[in-house]
Design an enzyme around this catalytic site. Structure first.
Site: not given
Ligand code: GLU
Length: 414
Positions: A68, A92, A104, A187, A218, A346
């Site tokens: 994810k 995370k 990613k 976020t 954002n 998410s």
């Molecule tokens: N890009 C965000 C992060 O770095 C969200 C990632 C997601 O929702 O999968 O945490």
């Protein structure tokens, strides 16, 4: 200043895994990505010329659930950066305890140089290129730097062309296409909740606390919005062209209006201009880097005059800067905690997509808040149990232990 994000992440991982006395081979397995895909993406420009762009999807670990993590469109995207960011996602999701692994993706491109048609074509080409390795139960992308709900909508549409209607393939979608209420703000909202808990925990009065936000995309805007509501005084914000400052506090509602109308924060009433380096040196209670990685480094860490750094961006503080801040008694609330609200929302979006049953915003926000508050107190408890543990090392220790247990229980090291 050139920063190697992957090296910085490895240093953070090594510190925590040695505190945990993790077996060396297990540590190697957990440290590096499981799979790395690089793709060449042909793009026919509006003037009919051909450009070939480089893209990546890196899958770090899926022992606790599907890979994810977001997709980043930026000229500085490279393999090492995506590697580091994919690993941060694994830890995370583990730290905040949602059933996902980490991945990613990114494309080395400046989306501001593309027309809407070019951006859509590029997104669709990227989906076709990575399709063999993604899936609702395999790997679920999301927005990140310079990507948004519209790009996620194109992503979902392209994938659904071959797989049938599949909203759960990507999160951060528009509400009308299976997005979750609360996801867009999550976020920044999450960062503000974590900051609120840190203030309470460290005896800093939240009402009137001064905040500086570097980055007003954002995450920065939603953090500003919620912190303003909490009574904090946002004294300076910046975007890629520099910042604005007013020591009496910015009227965030009016600033957001100004940004909407003029397309930028600059030229806002009663403010002075400040450059992107100087904004980091402003005296304040909380400094929130909310833009790109590596902005707090060994050359400027000594000059920070905040009480606490709250990392809304991924990887904004390099390991040498972390050490300097420690000596200066400036705690750093790490990215994998401070910006985890996005991936938590998410997760809720994905759950709603699987169930095809949608929740109201209050429920999303309530669940989000509980997760983040619990996450903070877990990290704080470990960090304060040993004099020498930073919040970052404590957060990594909790997360690495969870991933290590999952890898071991699944028999992946036999
Ligand atoms: N890009 C965000 C992060 O770095 C969200 C990632 C997601 O929702 O999968 O945490």
């Amino acid at each position: 200043m050139e920063i190697n994000n992957f090296k910085a992440y490895c240093d953070q991982f090594d510190r925590a895994s040695s505190e945990l006395k993790l077996d060396k081979d297990l540590a190697t397995l957990l440290k590096y990505p499981d799979r790395e895909l690089s793709v060449d993406l042909p793009l026919v420009r509006d003037d009919k010329s051909l450009t070939v762009l480089r893209g990546y999807r890196i899958q770090h670990n899926n022992a606790r659930g599907p890979f994810k993590g977001g997709l980043r469109f930026h000229p500085c995207v490279d393999k090492d950066e995506v590697r580091a960011l994919s690993a941060l996602m694994t830890f995370k999701t583990a730290l905040i305890d949602i059933p996902f692994g980490g991945g990613k993706g990114g494309i080395q491109v400046d989306p501001e140089e593309l027309s809407t048609r070019e951006l859509e074509q590029l997104t669709r080409t990227f989906v076709r290129a990575i399709k063999p390795i993604i899936g609702v139960h395999t790997d679920i992308p999301a927005p990140d730097v310079n990507t948004n709900a519209q790009i996620m909508a194109w992503f979902m549409d392209e994938y659904s062309e071959t797989h049938g209607y599949t909203p759960g393939i990507v999160t951060g979608k528009p509400i009308s296409l299976g997005g979750s209420l609360g996801r867009e703000a999550a976020t920044g909202y999450g960062t503000s909740i974590i900051l609120r808990e840190v203030a309470q925990h460290r005896g800093i009065e939240l009402n009137g606390a001064t905040v500086v936000i570097q980055g007003f995309g954002n995450v920065g805007t939603w953090a500003a919005h919620h912190l303003h509501k909490f009574g904090c005084k946002i004294i300076a914000v910046s975007d890629r062209n520099g910042g604005i400052v007013n020591n009496n506090g910015l009227d965030i509602g009016a600033l957001l209006e100004h940004k909407k109308e003029s397309g930028s924060i600059h030229g806002f009433d009663d403010t002075e201009s400040i450059d992107n380096e100087a904004i980091l040196r402003l005296p304040c209670d909380f400094l929130i880097p909310a833009a790109l990685g590596g902005v707090i480094h060994k050359m400027n860490a000594n000059e920070l005059r905040c009480k606490v750094v709250v990392e809304a961006a991924n990887g904004p503080t390099t390991p040498p800067a972390d050490d300097i801040l420690r000596h200066k008694n400036i705690p750093v609330i790490p990215d994998i905690l401070a910006n985890s609200g996005g991936v938590v929302a998410s997760y809720y979006e994905w759950v709603q997509n699987l169930q095809q049953h949608y929740w109201d915003e209050e429920l999303v926000n309530k669940k989000l808040e509980t997760k983040l508050v619990n996450g903070f107190y877990e990290v704080a408890a470990l960090a304060h149990s040993r004099e020498e543990l930073s919040y970052r090392t404590a957060a990594f220790m909790i997360a690495i232990k969870r991933v290590a247990d999952a890898v071991t229980l699944r028999g992946r090291i036999s």
